[in-house]
Design a protein around this motif. Structure first.
Motif, PDB file in Angstrom:
ATOM      1  N   GLU A 119     -12.816  52.974  19.236  1.00  0.00           N
ATOM      2  CA  GLU A 119     -12.266  51.632  19.069  1.00  0.00           C
ATOM      3  C   GLU A 119     -12.796  50.670  20.119  1.00  0.00           C
ATOM      4  OE1 GLU A 119     -10.706  50.319  16.620  1.00  0.00           O
ATOM      5  OE2 GLU A 119     -10.479  52.199  15.527  1.00  0.00           O
ATOM      6  N   GLN A 446      -4.647  58.078  14.561  1.00  0.00           N
ATOM      7  CA  GLN A 446      -5.276  56.784  14.299  1.00  0.00           C
ATOM      8  C   GLN A 446      -4.454  55.914  13.359  1.00  0.00           C
ATOM      9  OE1 GLN A 446      -5.953  59.516  12.690  1.00  0.00           O
ATOM     10  NE2 GLN A 446      -7.219  59.244  10.874  1.00  0.00           N
ATOM     11  N   LYS A 463      -6.368  51.543  16.864  1.00  0.00           N
ATOM     12  CA  LYS A 463      -6.797  50.204  16.434  1.00  0.00           C
ATOM     13  C   LYS A 463      -5.658  49.206  16.577  1.00  0.00           C
ATOM     14  CE  LYS A 463      -8.349  47.816  12.197  1.00  0.00           C
ATOM     15  NZ  LYS A 463      -7.155  47.089  11.763  1.00  0.00           N
ATOM     16  N   GLU A 467      -4.996  45.908  19.183  1.00  0.00           N
ATOM     17  CA  GLU A 467      -4.611  44.556  18.757  1.00  0.00           C
ATOM     18  C   GLU A 467      -3.423  44.055  19.564  1.00  0.00           C
ATOM     19  OE1 GLU A 467      -3.977  44.745  14.559  1.00  0.00           O
ATOM     20  OE2 GLU A 467      -6.104  44.965  14.096  1.00  0.00           O
TER      21      GLU A 467
END
Length: 480
Positions: A119, A446, A463, A467
């Motif tokens: 990532e 994930q 991921k 963010e």
């Protein structure tokens, strides 16, 4: 005893240095009661020193190229692969997690850092079509994601290595620095990983580990304006307190559940009973998505109860370092006493204990309960122990109503051969994730992971954590 954990003093890690403290606390094995280490107790000043160190290190990690951040994470992956057996023993000794499950946690931790490394290389924004608006003609725009600064990470005892990875991995991948406060009962796993990061070449001060009481260390992290985000896994009461005191800091809070599965008519019980056992009893039920409530259709209820009870009674109880052990000690005697109290309360209200409900050599045996009033604690609160209750239902709609009648909403599952019932459950279950033809205890590292209601806010999963740990910045160019 594992040479890494032979009885010795364990220090804080601040700015790449081992830091002594005025006071230490003995750490005891939940299973044997033997002392396995003396743990440094930080005060407010030392915690602030760790934050200062992280502030300075942010200047380094935030401008480090993505490929270099990825290389450090990849190096940790390689080191942990080489020392997987040793790492599993660390987990098992401090938490009483059976070694089989501890090895599985190490394997997941390796995978989590691997995902973090990947990532790190794909943190990107998007272009915006400005000419879609009359006033935007002649301009182009794009977004980038920027690291936010110092991350305060507060982790629990139940997955002391992998839940650290879910906070440290994405923080480093996205160019942030960290002050980590591990659970008081399980600091060794966090310190073990911190040593690997130093060996892997992580710049000093990017990862600081501060052990000590939550009321001192945790509070100092929460209150300090230099900390830009709190990522916490633990109880709703503590999480809500953090949210109330965090001000405008970002928060990701994973606050547990009382996860449920629905079993429709027509399901072959023999095919799913092992999965139900894993969901209910792995890690002694000390899993945020542990299977606590089963709603079984009346056509399969009797067979399910019989086979689940038989399977529970066959599980081996004992020493967590014995590879045959499936159930060992809860994290503390007080947790065992609490769970026994909740079981007894349900019994006083006419519930039937079909398996377990008592301790064997101080270990709570895997427990199956039926005829439970939904208002009893073993049903409506998070039991966090090897306890599962089974309820008879007439229809999927009825089961969905029961599942949703909860202050929690992390994950739920449904076993059904009817696609319409599957999608009905997916649509109407009030949870962060629905597992079709699986237990709610399913997680790979994930996937987006988090809940609604009192189960928390925000999402983990590499991921999605990246963010959360970055801010979007928009750049607009006027082309004249």
């Amino acid at each position: 005893m594992n040479k890494i954990i032979e009885t010795s003093k364990k220090y804080l890690l601040i700015n790449g240095k081992k830091v002594e403290t005025a006071n230490y606390s003995p750490l005891y094995s939940p299973y044997s009661g033997e002392m396995i280490a003396e743990i440094a107790l930080a005060d407010e000043k030392l915690t602030k020193d760790a934050i200062s160190s992280a502030v300075e290190a942010f200047k380094v990690i935030s401008v480090m190229p993505a490929y270099q951040r990825a290389e450090i994470l990849e190096k940790v992956v390689e080191l942990l692969k080489e020392r997987a057996e040793e790492a599993a023993e660390v987990i098992s000794l401090e938490s009483a997690k059976p070694i089989t499950f501890a090895k599985a946690e190490v394997a997941r931790t390796i995978e989590t850092y691997k995902f973090a490394a990947e990532e790190a290389k794909r943190i990107h924004g998007e272009t915006i079509p400005f000419d879609a608006a009359v006033g935007g003609v002649g301009r182009i725009g794009f977004t980038v994601r920027k690291p936010i600064g110092v991350i305060g990470a507060i982790t629990p005892f139940n997955f002391p290595m992998n839940l650290v990875a879910h906070k440290v991995g994405p923080a480093i991948a996205s160019g942030n620095s960290i002050v980590l406060k591990p659970a008081s009962q399980t600091p060794l796993s966090a310190l073990y990983i911190a040593d690997l990061f130093q060996e892997a070449g992580l710049p000093d001060g990017v990862l600081n580990v501060v052990t000590g009481p939550g009321g001192v260390v945790g509070e100092a992290i929460i209150q300090d304006d230099r900390v830009k985000m709190i990522t916490f896994t633990g109880s709703p009461a503590v999480g809500i307190g953090i949210r109330n005191r965090a001000g405008l800091k970002k928060t990701t809070l994973e606050l547990g559940s009382n996860a449920a599965v629905i079993i429709d008519k027509g399901i072959e019980i023999d095919k799913i009973v092992d999965r139900l056992v894993m969901g209910a009893f792995s890690n002694q039920g000390q899993v945020c998505i542990s299977l606590q409530r089963v709603y079984a259709h009346k056509n399969v209820y009797d067979e399910l109860v019989e086979k689940l009870t038989t399977a529970a009674q066959k599980l081996k109880i004992g020493d967590p370092l014995d590879p045959e052990t499936y159930i060992s000690s809860l994290i503390s005697k007080s947790e065992t006493d609490r769970a026994l109290g909740w079981i007894e309360e349900s019994k006083q209200n006419n519930a039937k204990i079909l398996a377990g409900g008592k301790t064997e050599n101080g270990i709570l045996a895997p427990t199956v309960i039926v005829d439970v009033d939904p208002k009893q604690k073993v049903s409506c609160q998070e039991v966090f122990a090897p306890v599962v209750i089974v309820n008879k239902i007439e229809s999927i709609e009825e089961a969905i109503t029961y599942v949703n009648d909860s202050q929690f909403g992390l994950q739920a599952g449904i076993y059904t051969e009817n696609i319409h019932e599957a999608f009905k459950a997916a649509d109407h279950l009030e949870v962060g994730a629905v597992m079709i033809n699986d237990v709610p205890t399913f997680r790979v590292d994930q996937m987006p992971y988090g809940g609604i209601k009192n189960s928390g806010t925000g999402r983990e999963g590499l991921k999605y954590a990246v963010e959360e740990m970055t801010e979007m910045k928009l750049i607009v160019v006027n082309q004249g």
